[in-house]
Design a protein around this motif. Structure first.
Motif, PDB file in Angstrom:
ATOM      1  N   TYR A 194       0.872  -1.181   0.000  1.00 32.37           N
ATOM      2  CA  TYR A 194       0.000   0.000   0.000  1.00 32.37           C
ATOM      3  C   TYR A 194       0.906   1.227   0.000  1.00 32.37           C
ATOM      4  N   ALA A 208      -2.812   0.581  -4.122  1.00 34.23           N
ATOM      5  CA  ALA A 208      -2.579  -0.800  -3.706  1.00 34.23           C
ATOM      6  C   ALA A 208      -1.982  -1.585  -4.862  1.00 34.23           C
ATOM      7  N   TYR A 254      -7.021   2.189  -6.088  1.00 34.02           N
ATOM      8  CA  TYR A 254      -6.511   3.382  -5.419  1.00 34.02           C
ATOM      9  C   TYR A 254      -7.648   4.173  -4.783  1.00 34.02           C
ATOM     10  N   VAL A 299      -7.178  -0.047   5.904  1.00 34.12           N
ATOM     11  CA  VAL A 299      -5.899   0.654   5.801  1.00 34.12           C
ATOM     12  C   VAL A 299      -6.106   2.070   6.321  1.00 34.12           C
ATOM     13  N   ALA A 334      -9.410  -3.715   2.352  1.00 32.83           N
ATOM     14  CA  ALA A 334      -7.978  -3.695   2.062  1.00 32.83           C
ATOM     15  C   ALA A 334      -7.509  -4.957   1.357  1.00 32.83           C
TER      16      ALA A 334
END
Length: 823
Positions: free
Chosen positions: A362, A372, A394, A448, A463
């Motif tokens: 990330y 990512a 993203y 995240v 995530a």
């Protein structure tokens, strides 16, 4: 606080600037206020002998580094105020005295060595300092050592377009980041130190060498490097790309890899044992279109149109030379360097295992947002240059100027559109965008946490599935479902027109509203600015309770706004937060309009100063202007020494919104970049150059006292602008971006950025429509064009203007109705 510049002196606080003023200049930090014949001041009455005593050598400073350390089963956060290291108990945060070190602290790495806890500080050209933090309340500064580097035979394209070979070397390497790991075993440890050097690349040495001041040094006194080194920079033109900004170690044993955020060259992956470059990801060079073209150069395949480096895929020196010499019609190097590079600016990386077979990185990617990348084969490739990660998804960064703001007039770029370079200036862009990122789980992560300059602390869900069509990183309407186009007919788009998977329209009518996507799935939290701009963060390891019951979950630096302890609570699809403690960068309390809370005062955006008598006026970017008493008065004159009690005696609004108090409008001085003090018939005024809203005049005749500062503000008749919304006075198309001002009589000569030089009549009455406030404007044409006026000084019949890449421009001002460029 949308839209503010990079602050040239943000690494220093108030007092360092004050000292330089006492010894070097007159009334303003740049051009000065005139030649002494016009009622302004040419030599300030602050005594030249004045200097600040020990213990008062700095007030404020930006907070940009945060780390956690466990000492005796207590979780402490370590953080910086510029070049001071502070510590606070996470469960019971109390502001502690700072330990001053040699340089600005860019990174904090904690380590156990010899049974004691230490903080290793990366301090740019001041090298590395070791601090004993075994007792965080009584930290002890230890070793300081510099690092050297050398790299010969680098080919570059010079400004003329010709090729040249250069050598680079230094005994004061700019150290950005540090990483420590055990290359041995638990029983036979072999601790290694990896050093991120923005001027060269990566160095590796035994940790013992850092602590051994006898055997751990080179002959020049710098740190002994007994391990491998890896040069990571790439030159095309005269400015290199690829210096490490942060280091992240991930994995164990032979699978351990070093993930390096390399700024404009994206993310590099290195084997920490020999520093071999085994992988990388660069959004700029990614032509797979997995991201649906959602990046600045949205439909470009760089390898198809340019000469590129065989390893990095970036434009090389041959491409730069061809563009400068005009032997190619394709201009990707120039476009990248001058328009788009701050979009592609990898600043931090975190890595997590996803499921049983996948590993995701990330990337805090500046203005590109949070990106990512699938790096599942990160530990299987050993060849130099290695593999390339696969884009997964993203989250956009906040627009630099807010979701609805656009350029006023034709401000450069192809087809008349705006560009990152011209519309905001490189300064602001260095700070803006996503800054830091942390994953909240080691296995199968679901969330995240990341920080955005304007968005504050943000949390994104899914995530582990950012590329999923249904539960992935996109708005609730799905991928490619949003039309944010304003002007996508040109190559360099003025804002976030290329975003198709998120709603970038404003979430409310507030002029500083965050985009709508920040309150929609998959975003769980966007705090907005909390005490300042989002910067580095650390997850404390406490649980994220559904109820508002736990201690701080996140410690977040707010840049020039200090440090925040933030508790995050709630459940998907929306979280909430509570700031359990905030440390401003000073202990001062400012003035506020009646009925509003007095603000904590933070200093750290320092951009310019002016002095008059015993007062120093500080232009501190979005914090506006502050007046500080820096010398004592005795018998109507300044004493020869500075006061032992430097204190705040006045400040403008600490927000960027005007306040109506019983029918009187009190205005801020937004994005203050410079301040010049004038005395006109006994009325003292601070002339404030604003990077976003022209020129402000602030009456400073009446100041408060230390502990009871006076609220300072311009009135309706003190605001001098030529671009007000869509109303352009005097036929000036470009924005008001005043960097400097010089006053002569009733005329204020401003260095007005892309507008060149604008002259205002201070006796005229500004009302938003009165063109009489503008006496003259000149920016030149062709070879006489003033590229970007950032400084101005007057002498006799001439104005001398700092014009950016066009150098110094001399203007004949003997007849203000007919200004002319002399040379």
């Amino acid at each position: 606080m949308m839209n503010h510049k990079n602050n040239r002196l943000s690494l220093a606080g108030l007092s360092l600037i004050a000292v330089s003023m006492f010894y070097m200049t007159g009334c303003s930090g740049k051009g000065g206020s005139g030649d002494g014949t016009d009622g302004s001041i040419s030599l300030c009455s602050t005594p030249l002998e004045a200097s600040l005593s020990d213990g008062l050598d700095r007030i404020g400073g930006a907070t940009t580094s945060v780390a956690l350390v466990d000492v005796a089963d207590t979780n402490w956060t370590l953080y910086n105020n510029a070049n001071e290291l502070h510590a606070a108990d996470v469960s019971n945060p109390l502001k502690t005295a700072g330990l001053e070190v040699e340089g600005y602290i860019h990174d904090i790495e904690t380590v156990k060595y010899g049974g004691k806890s230490y903080a290793l500080l990366a301090m740019g050209e001041e090298g590395i300092t070791v601090v004993d933090v075994e007792n965080p309340l009584v930290m002890v500064k230890g070793i300081n050592v510099k690092v050297n580097y050398e790299e010969p035979n680098i080919t570059i394209a010079e400004g003329s377009g010709s090729l040249a070979d250069i050598n680079i070397s230094s005994s004061r390497a700019p150290i950005s980041s540090l990483a420590v790991y055990n290359e041995g075993s638990a029983t036979v440890p072999n601790w290694q130190l990896i050093i991120g050097d923005e001027g060269y690349g990566l160095h590796k040495t035994s940790l013992d060498n850092l602590f051994d001041e006898t055997n751990g040094r080179e002959t020049d006194g710098t740190l002994l490097i007994d391990g491998p080194e890896q040069y990571t920079l790439q030159y095309a033109g005269e400015s290199p790309w690829g210096g490490p900004k942060s280091l992240t170690l991930y994995g164990e044993g032979n699978s351990r890899r070093l993930f390096v955020a390399q700024g404009f060259m994206g993310m590099g992956i290195y084997d920490p044992r020999d520093l071999t470059h085994v992988g990388h990801y660069n959004l700029y060079t990614d032509a797979t279109e997995d991201n649906n073209g959602e990046d600045w150069f949205y439909d470009m395949n760089i390898s198809a149109i340019a000469s590129t480096d065989s390893c990095t895929g970036m434009p090389d020196y041959l491409q730069a030379s061809a563009e400068i010499n005009g032997t190619t019609t394709s201009m990707p190097w120039a476009d990248f360097e001058f328009y788009g590079k701050y979009y592609y600016n990898a600043r931090n990386v975190d890595v997590a295992k996803v499921g049983s077979n996948n590993t995701y990185a990330y990337i805090a990617y500046g203005l590109a947002g949070l990106v990512a990348v699938d790096v599942s084969d990160y530990n299987t490739t050993t060849a130099e240059c290695g593999n390339t990660g696969k884009y997964l998804g993203y989250v956009p960064a906040m627009p630099v100027k807010g979701p609805t703001d656009r350029l006023i007039g034709n401000q450069g770029g192809q087809g008349g559109s705006g560009t990152l370079f011209s519309r905001a200036g490189a300064g602001m862009l260095k700070d803006a965008g996503v800054v830091d990122v942390k994953v909240d789980a080691n296995v199968d992560p679901t969330k995240v946490f990341f920080t955005d300059h304007f968005g504050g602390l943000m949390v994104v869900n899914y995530a582990s599935t950012p590329d999923n069509v249904d539960t992935g990183w996109h708005g609730p309407d799905g991928l490619d479902a949003y039309d944010n186009d304003m002007n996508k007919t040109v190559d360099h788009i003025p804002s976030y027109d290329f975003v198709t998977s998120y709603d970038m329209s404003p979430s409310s009518t507030d002029e500083e509203a965050l985009p709508t996507f920040t309150i929609e799935t998959p975003i769980l939290l966007a705090t907005g600015e909390v005490g300042g701009h989002g910067n580095s963060l650390a997850l404390t390891g406490n649980s994220f309770d559904e109820n508002d019951a736990s201690p701080a979950d996140v410690v977040m630096a707010a840049g020039a706004g200090g440090l925040n302890f933030i508790e995050v609570y709630g459940t998907a699809p929306a979280y909430d937060f509570n700031v359990t403690e905030h440390f401003a960068t000073t202990d001062e309390i400012g003035a506020a309009p009646v009925g509003l809370d007095a603000p904590e005062i933070s200093v750290g955006h320092s951009a310019g100063v002016g002095t008059y008598e015993n007062i120093l006026y500080l232009a501190d970017g979005p914090h506006g202007v502050m007046a500080w008493k820096v010398a004592d008065i005795s018998g109507g004159t300044c004493q020869n020494i500075a006061t032992e009690d430097v204190g705040l005696v006045g400040n403008t609004l600490q927000s960027e919104s005007a306040v109506d108090v019983n029918g009187t409008m009190m205005y801020p001085t937004p994005h203050a970049d410079e301040v010049v003090v004038i005395n006109n018939g006994g009325t003292k005024s601070a002339m404030v150059a604003s990077l976003s809203a022209g020129l402000r005049r602030v009456n400073v005749n009446n100041l408060g006292t230390d502990g009871a500062p006076e609220l300072l503000y311009p009135t309706d008749g003190d605001i001098f602008e030529h671009s007000i919304e869509e109303n352009k006075l005097g036929g000036i198309d470009f924005e008001d971006r005043v960097y400097d001002v010089a006053v002569r009589g009733n005329l204020a000569f401003t260095a007005d950025g892309l507008s060149g030089v604008t002259v205002y009549d201070l006796n005229a009455i500004p009302d938003g429509n009165n063109s009489d406030i503008i006496v003259a404007n000149i920016k030149g044409t062709g070879e006489d064009r003033i590229n970007n006026a950032t400084g101005i000084a007057l002498s006799g019949d001439y104005a001398f203007v700092a014009g950016g890449s066009t150098g110094i421009t001399v203007i004949d001002i003997s007849n203000t109705s007919n200004l002319s460029i002399v040379k």
